[in-house]
Design an enzyme around this catalytic site. Structure first.
Site, PDB file in Angstrom:
ATOM      1  CG  HIS A 121      -0.458   0.288   2.529  1.00 47.13           C
ATOM      2  ND1 HIS A 121      -0.295   1.570   3.020  1.00 47.13           N
ATOM      3  CD2 HIS A 121      -0.053  -0.550   3.514  1.00 47.13           C
ATOM      4  CE1 HIS A 121       0.165   1.509   4.251  1.00 47.13           C
ATOM      5  NE2 HIS A 121       0.337   0.244   4.582  1.00 47.13           N
ATOM      6  CD  GLU A 167      -3.110  -0.991   5.041  1.00 46.88           C
ATOM      7  OE1 GLU A 167      -2.799   0.152   5.418  1.00 46.88           O
ATOM      8  OE2 GLU A 167      -3.114  -1.957   5.816  1.00 46.88           O
ATOM      9  CD  GLU A 168      -2.110   2.912   7.215  1.00 49.49           C
ATOM     10  OE1 GLU A 168      -0.893   2.805   7.166  1.00 49.49           O
ATOM     11  OE2 GLU A 168      -2.804   2.333   8.083  1.00 49.49           O
TER      12      GLU A 168
HETATM   13  N1  DTR Z   1      -1.843  -3.007   8.556  1.00 47.74           N
HETATM   14  C1  DTR Z   1      -0.603  -2.309   8.611  1.00 47.74           C
HETATM   15  C2  DTR Z   1       0.276  -2.590   9.776  1.00 47.74           C
HETATM   16  C3  DTR Z   1       0.253  -3.944  10.318  1.00 47.74           C
HETATM   17  C4  DTR Z   1       0.014  -4.258  11.594  1.00 47.74           C
HETATM   18  N2  DTR Z   1       0.175  -5.608  11.786  1.00 47.74           N
HETATM   19  C5  DTR Z   1       0.510  -6.157  10.618  1.00 47.74           C
HETATM   20  C6  DTR Z   1       0.814  -7.469  10.286  1.00 47.74           C
HETATM   21  C7  DTR Z   1       1.137  -7.771   8.965  1.00 47.74           C
HETATM   22  C8  DTR Z   1       1.159  -6.744   8.004  1.00 47.74           C
HETATM   23  C9  DTR Z   1       0.862  -5.398   8.356  1.00 47.74           C
HETATM   24  C10 DTR Z   1       0.557  -5.140   9.669  1.00 47.74           C
HETATM   25  C11 DTR Z   1      -0.842  -0.835   8.525  1.00 47.74           C
HETATM   26  O1  DTR Z   1      -1.124  -0.203   9.542  1.00 47.74           O
HETATM   27  O2  DTR Z   1      -0.719  -0.303   7.428  1.00 47.74           O
HETATM   28 ZN    ZN Z   2      -0.534   1.686   8.773  1.00 45.58          ZN
HETATM   29 ZN    ZN Z   3       0.871  -0.543   6.386  1.00 44.76          ZN
END
Ligand code: DTR
Ligand code: ZN
Ligand code: ZN
Ligand code: CA
Length: 435
Positions: A121, A167-168
């Site tokens: 992302h 994505e966020e």
């Molecule tokens: N989703 C992501 C950060 C994130 C947190 N835990 C994981 C595990 C595997 C991949 C990503 C992540 C973000 O905040 O963009």
């Molecule tokens: Zn993030």
């Molecule tokens: Zn991320």
């Protein structure tokens, strides 16, 4: 103090002719053997991060969905890909009343019915530049795509790279992409590799444990570096691989950690600081170009390229050529008791092969001191190496061939090492079994 470890070559190049040894590739690719991926220059990846930082600085300090900084980030990446010969597509969507963009880049050629995707992302949170989250993944995927162009790679599979928007806000861009793929197009996806936070300052080395072949491809790479990995446990549903997994596409990826705390055991094997977050600037304004661990970014960028090269080169044959490894260091007491390192083997059927490859990497200053055995799950010992008072050379780096056809394949196999002569010491660095 041992010299800093250089990059290890694949097992086949590591094998020193031992009595029974025959060199064995780390992963046996069937129809088309994968050429080795190039090293991804850290400086190039860093240069992309510098550009993304400048973009954030010039646009209110962030690269968030719906803000000028995000579209400027997309334009930067797209321009690089267009210049490198990619067919790029901007997929628009709306979220929260703002226009979002997915950037899709197809590398011409390859089987259109076997599409390997790699993505990350590109958006940040609104509170900061998002250099680790997720400039790191975006820059590594971009530089890998540019390396494909530099190499004029012509893999069996069709390569497609993606940079996701929003994505966020809840995996909005990647969900939009998957949901708008016709079923026939979705079925052509051979795999999706996700890279979200791969340069955390207090880095861990986590591998997604979704598709076993993709997982093993990454683990093989890190085993070649003698860098231990752990399974990524907090990530399910937390990044852009989730919509692909829900659609039945094989997925995998890498992660160096976010707000979770690094344990003492993890600090022991990876370095860094126990009791601190992997990324103390997660979703914060301090997630800038200063918030990157260059070693982690370099290793992970090279791992991205390794996986793209390996998994796009024809059908990786899971049944033969699956590697099970352990890269945890185990000290061998001088002239003392035997020690063991374990490798749990799962998912096999029947007995082990009559030509089981045992790749061994033991660091020692007088290898003649060492007696090395392979222990089958039922405890049966297979002698790999005898001691020799005249063999004063360093290290045991070899691949042995063992007829293990009388042994059940699944179970915990062990490498047993004993130092039988005083003075000189060492440790098991890593070892692997190739079925
Ligand atoms: N989703 C992501 C950060 C994130 C947190 N835990 C994981 C595990 C595997 C991949 C990503 C992540 C973000 O905040 O963009
Ligand atoms: Zn993030
Ligand atoms: Zn991320
Ligand atoms: Ca590198």
């Amino acid at each position: 103090m041992r010299p800093a470890r250089r990059r290890l070559l694949p097992a086949a190049a590591l094998a020193v002719a031992a009595l029974l040894a025959t060199a064995a590739p780390a992963v046996q690719a069937a129809p088309t053997a994968a050429a080795a991926a190039p090293d991804i220059p850290l400086a190039n990846v860093r240069a992309h991060l510098t550009q993304l930082q400048s973009i954030a600085t010039a646009n209110g300090g962030n690269r968030a969905h719906g803000r000028a900084g995000y579209k400027a980030s997309v334009d930067y990446v797209k321009a690089k890909l267009d210049a490198a010969g990619y067919t790029t597509t901007l997929q628009q969507f709306t979220s929260g009343g703002a226009t979002g963009y997915n950037l899709i880049a197809d590398w011409p050629g390859g089987d259109p019915n076997q599409v390997l995707m790699a993505g990350s992302h590109l958006d940040s949170v609104s509170s900061g530049a998002g250099i680790n989250d997720n400039g790191s993944g975006s820059a590594a995927v971009l530089e890998t795509a540019l390396a494909v162009s530099r190499a004029q790679l012509a893999p069996d599979k069709h390569l497609r790279f993606a940079w996701w928007g929003a994505e966020e806000l809840g995996l909005v861009g990647s969900k939009y992409y998957v949901n708008n793929l016709a079923t026939a197009e979705r079925s052509k996806l051979a795999g999706y590799l996700n890279f979200d936070m791969i340069g955390s300052p207090n880095a861990g080395y986590f591998v997604y444990d979704d598709d076993p072949v993709i997982e093993q491809t990454f683990k093989n790479y890190f085993a070649g570096l003698s860098v231990p990995t752990e399974i990524e446990t907090e990530g399910d549903g937390r990044s852009d691989h989730a919509p692909f997994k829900s659609a039945g596409v094989p997925v995998g990826g890498l992660f160096t950690g976010a707000s979770n705390t690094k344990s003492s055991a993890q600090a022991q094997k990876w370095g860094g600081t126990a009791g601190q977050s992997f990324d103390r600037c997660y979703h914060s304004s301090c997630d800038t170009t200063a918030n990157i661990n260059d070693t982690a970014l370099d290793r992970n960028s090279d791992a991205v390229a390794h996986a793209v090269w390996t998994l796009s080169a024809g059908t990786v044959t899971p049944p033969t050529g699956t590697v099970f490894s352990n890269a945890d260091n185990v000290s061998v007491p001088d002239s003392g008791a035997a020690v063991t390192s374990s490798v749990p083997v799962t998912g096999r059927t029947g007995n082990a092969p009559s030509a089981l490859k045992v790749g061994v990497d033991i660091k020692h200053t007088y290898r003649g001191d060492l007696v090395v055995d392979l222990l089958a799950p039922d405890g049966t010992a297979y002698r790999l190496k005898n001691s020799s008072s005249s063999d004063s050379a360093d290290n045991v780096i070899a691949t042995y061939t063992v007829n293990a056809s009388s042994e059940t394949a699944n179970g915990t196999w062990k490498l047993q090492v004993r130092d039988v002569a005083a003075q000189d010491t060492g440790y098991i660095d890593s070892w692997q079994l190739t079925f």
